[in-house]
Scaffold this active site. Structure first.
Site, PDB file in Angstrom:
ATOM      1  N   ASN A  67       0.723  -1.198   0.041  1.00 48.99           N
ATOM      2  CA  ASN A  67       0.015  -0.007  -0.070  1.00 48.99           C
ATOM      3  C   ASN A  67       1.023   1.126  -0.142  1.00 48.99           C
ATOM      4  O   ASN A  67       1.858   1.303  -0.922  1.00 48.99           O
ATOM      5  CB  ASN A  67      -1.012  -0.154   1.018  1.00 48.99           C
ATOM      6  CG  ASN A  67      -0.776  -0.256   2.563  1.00 48.99           C
ATOM      7  OD1 ASN A  67      -0.289  -1.613   2.733  1.00 48.99           O
ATOM      8  ND2 ASN A  67      -0.648   0.883   3.107  1.00 48.99           N
ATOM      9  N   ASP A  68       0.704   2.213   0.893  1.00 42.52           N
ATOM     10  CA  ASP A  68       1.259   3.466   0.720  1.00 42.52           C
ATOM     11  C   ASP A  68       2.776   3.493   0.295  1.00 42.52           C
ATOM     12  O   ASP A  68       3.603   2.954   0.726  1.00 42.52           O
ATOM     13  CB  ASP A  68       1.249   4.305   2.178  1.00 42.52           C
ATOM     14  CG  ASP A  68       0.008   4.090   2.867  1.00 42.52           C
ATOM     15  OD1 ASP A  68      -0.982   3.456   2.363  1.00 42.52           O
ATOM     16  OD2 ASP A  68       0.025   4.606   4.161  1.00 42.52           O
TER      17      ASP A  68
ATOM     18  N   TRP B 215      -3.044  -7.303   3.262  1.00 42.73           N
ATOM     19  CA  TRP B 215      -2.429  -6.413   4.540  1.00 42.73           C
ATOM     20  C   TRP B 215      -2.190  -7.094   5.601  1.00 42.73           C
ATOM     21  O   TRP B 215      -2.837  -8.081   6.048  1.00 42.73           O
ATOM     22  CB  TRP B 215      -3.372  -5.247   4.879  1.00 42.73           C
ATOM     23  CG  TRP B 215      -2.660  -4.257   5.659  1.00 42.73           C
ATOM     24  CD1 TRP B 215      -1.989  -3.101   5.138  1.00 42.73           C
ATOM     25  CD2 TRP B 215      -2.516  -4.146   7.071  1.00 42.73           C
ATOM     26  NE1 TRP B 215      -1.356  -2.376   6.230  1.00 42.73           N
ATOM     27  CE2 TRP B 215      -1.649  -2.983   7.473  1.00 42.73           C
ATOM     28  CE3 TRP B 215      -3.027  -4.993   8.158  1.00 42.73           C
ATOM     29  CZ2 TRP B 215      -1.497  -2.577   8.698  1.00 42.73           C
ATOM     30  CZ3 TRP B 215      -2.481  -4.965   9.317  1.00 42.73           C
ATOM     31  CH2 TRP B 215      -1.926  -3.817   9.672  1.00 42.73           C
TER      32      TRP B 215
ATOM     33  N   SER C 182       3.693   3.766   7.869  1.00 45.64           N
ATOM     34  CA  SER C 182       4.161   4.564   6.990  1.00 45.64           C
ATOM     35  C   SER C 182       5.064   5.708   7.407  1.00 45.64           C
ATOM     36  O   SER C 182       5.131   6.110   8.653  1.00 45.64           O
ATOM     37  CB  SER C 182       3.150   5.238   6.277  1.00 45.64           C
ATOM     38  OG  SER C 182       2.489   4.428   5.241  1.00 45.64           O
TER      39      SER C 182
ATOM     40  N   GLU D 187      -4.518  10.727   7.237  1.00 43.19           N
ATOM     41  CA  GLU D 187      -3.429   9.953   7.159  1.00 43.19           C
ATOM     42  C   GLU D 187      -2.515  10.621   6.008  1.00 43.19           C
ATOM     43  O   GLU D 187      -2.925  11.300   5.156  1.00 43.19           O
ATOM     44  CB  GLU D 187      -3.828   8.479   6.724  1.00 43.19           C
ATOM     45  CG  GLU D 187      -4.941   7.648   7.471  1.00 43.19           C
ATOM     46  CD  GLU D 187      -4.905   6.300   7.267  1.00 43.19           C
ATOM     47  OE1 GLU D 187      -5.516   5.931   6.135  1.00 43.19           O
ATOM     48  OE2 GLU D 187      -4.741   5.483   8.140  1.00 43.19           O
TER      49      GLU D 187
ATOM     50  N   TRP E 281      -8.657   1.185  -0.264  1.00 47.69           N
ATOM     51  CA  TRP E 281      -9.160   0.229   0.855  1.00 47.69           C
ATOM     52  C   TRP E 281     -10.419  -0.345   0.592  1.00 47.69           C
ATOM     53  O   TRP E 281     -11.167   0.452  -0.026  1.00 47.69           O
ATOM     54  CB  TRP E 281      -8.844   0.931   1.977  1.00 47.69           C
ATOM     55  CG  TRP E 281      -7.417   1.339   2.779  1.00 47.69           C
ATOM     56  CD1 TRP E 281      -7.013   2.646   2.472  1.00 47.69           C
ATOM     57  CD2 TRP E 281      -6.564   0.579   2.851  1.00 47.69           C
ATOM     58  NE1 TRP E 281      -5.638   2.506   3.030  1.00 47.69           N
ATOM     59  CE2 TRP E 281      -5.340   1.150   3.268  1.00 47.69           C
ATOM     60  CE3 TRP E 281      -6.486  -0.875   3.010  1.00 47.69           C
ATOM     61  CZ2 TRP E 281      -4.061   0.743   3.488  1.00 47.69           C
ATOM     62  CZ3 TRP E 281      -5.271  -1.701   3.711  1.00 47.69           C
ATOM     63  CH2 TRP E 281      -3.985  -0.528   3.765  1.00 47.69           C
TER      64      TRP E 281
END
Ligand code: FRU
Length: 487
Positions: free
Chosen positions: A23-24, A48, A85, A214, A297
């Site tokens: 992800n990120d 995840w 992150s 976020e 997500w």
């Protein structure tokens, strides 16, 4: 037989995870002649899980080299949810990385160091930015995604948080915000304050977010200060924020003393489906380049059966002017153009038209239209016997619509509408679309990148048609150009 061959959905000129989950984007940095993209990663399954940091780098933003794992959650302070992150800076010739050690009830910030930008050592005194340094208004369970900034010789950490509010009715007892902290040496941190405070002229939803802002980032462009961030669960406002989780930019003024960001305006950063957690890469030539996770997500991932899930946007140069943040794909991509085809002055009269040479699923398309009296006009891509994805201007709504209802494998998820997104635009005499197709990826840049819409579709192997159309009247294609992108 094309119909029975299963399509490999991996994009060819976008960064993707090799296997497992990602992800990120994290820690974007230019170091030792290359641009580095670290990312949230679970290497063992396309889902995840306890977070690691993965790593790719590039010399031209098109070809990405896969590098060894950067961080694994092997310390007691991070074992539950892993290494979440964060960001990187260069200090005294070393790469310094700050990330969130995430436990269920406690999120703290840690450091790791590297001489070569590939192998990292965690700081023995981790975690270094802990609850004791925070103001008591911040929930220690939601304190993450530190972005380190340097300003007038001081380090700042911009973080996503939840501010406690005993009166809050939302489940977790508080509201999403961002905070600023500062340090002279990266080890001792002091609290400045929270970034956003209710402003009457702005929708209250921004200040009573039932989630966290976020992955915040901050930069200046042409003298304008911008904060970008990814608010969880921001409700839809007009046509904006239709995704469960969105990305936005706030334009305003940051007070580095109090941490307060006085907001002049807020806009959704991209009006499409699959885009989140963008971060900024500062290039030595002054370019500010954004890369985002090109997924969302709480949705299904059709690449999971192939053992991987996670793609990134084209790196996009950001520039603020004419009251908007413009996004332009990095120029490096243009070196990979081949097989130019072009057409001009084509009249459309309530019809759909194929133009010779316009086809492909790994391509760049540019088209400019004069609207005429049609109700809708635009382009269909990934067209096959059963599938098509439409990108069109709806004249009455003054909006661009990205419709993937018939795009391919249906997407499941939490939103009521998973198939159409609508972006209001300021009409101009000519409507200009620049579209990047990459196997299962569509990035639409409208009117020179004043607006963008990003989304993934999962068509069949043979679905490579491109069609132009006008509905309910006339329109004219002033110019259309197509290149294959050949990597
Ligand atoms: C955003 C995010 C971050 C967190 C990371 C965990 O997508 O939820 O806030 O650090 O993902 O993987």
């Amino acid at each position: 037989m094309a119909e029975t061959t299963k399509k490999d959905y991996r994009p060819r000129y976008h960064a993707t995870v090799e296997s497992g989950w990602s992800n990120d984007p994290n820690g974007l940095i230019y170091f030792d002649g290359k641009a580095h993209l670290f990312f949230q990663h679970y290497p063992y399954k396309p889902e995840w899980g306890q977070m690691h940091w993965g790593h790719v780098c590039t010399e031209d933003f098109v070809k990405w080299e896969h590098l060894p794992l950067t961080l694994a959650p092997d310390e007691e302070y991070e074992v539950e949810n892993g290494c979440c992150s964060g960001s990187t800076i260069v200090k005294d010739g070393q790469m310094v990385l700050m990330y969130t050690a995430a436990q269920m009830e406690r999120q703290r910030q840690c450091l790791a160091f590297s001489e070569d930008g590939i192998h990292f050592k965690k700081e023995p005194s981790n975690p270094i930015l802990t609850a004791e340094m925070l103001h008591e208004e911040v929930s220690t369970a939601d304190f993450r995604d530190p972005k380190i900034l340097e300003h007038n010789g001081i380090y700042y950490a911009l973080c996503g948080v939840r501010i406690k509010d005993p009166k809050a009715t939302v489940e977790k007892g508080g509201y999403g915000n961002m905070i600023l902290m500062h340090s002279a040496d990266l080890y001792h941190w002091e609290y400045n304050g929270r970034l956003i405070w209710p402003q009457e002229e702005l929708d209250d939803a921004f200040f009573h977010l039932d989630g966290v802002y976020e992955c915040p980032d901050y930069f200046e462009s042409n003298g304008t200060e911008i904060v970008i961030s990814s608010p969880q669960d921001l409700p839809q406002i007009g046509h904006e924020y239709q995704n469960i989780h969105s990305m936005l930019y706030m334009e305003g003024k940051l007070d580095f003393e109090t941490g307060h960001f006085h907001i002049h305006s807020i806009h959704e950063l991209d009006g499409g489906f699959d885009i989140y957690a963008a971060q900024l890469l500062r290039m030595p030539d002054g370019r500010k380049i954004m890369i985002a996770w090109k997924e969302m997500w709480d949705r299904s991932f059709p690449t999971r059966p192939d053992g991987w899930a996670g793609t990134y946007t084209l790196p996009r140069e950001l520039s603020f002017h004419d009251e908007r943040l413009y996004q332009t794909p990095v120029v490096e991509i243009e070196r990979y153009r081949q097989n130019r085809v072009e057409a001009s002055d084509i009249a459309l009269q309530d019809e759909e038209k194929a133009i010779d040479g316009f086809e492909g699923d790994c391509a760049e398309i540019f088209v400019s239209f004069e609207p005429g009296d049609a109700k809708r006009l635009g382009v269909k891509v990934f067209v096959g016997e059963e599938h098509e994805t439409a990108l069109y201007y709806d004249v009455q709504q003054r909006a661009v619509v990205f419709d993937r209802t018939k795009g391919g494998i249906p997407i499941e998820g939490r939103e009521d509408d998973l198939n159409t997104r609508t972006t209001d635009i300021d009409p101009e005499e000519r409507l200009r679309f620049r579209i990047f197709l990459d196997i299962s990826s569509i990035e639409l840049f409208i009117n020179d990148g004043r607006y963008t819409m990003t989304g993934n579709v999962y068509p069949d192997v043979g679905d490579i048609g491109i069609r132009f159309f006008a509905e309910g009247g006339t329109a004219k294609i002033v110019e259309a150009v197509k290149y294959d992108i050949v990597v």
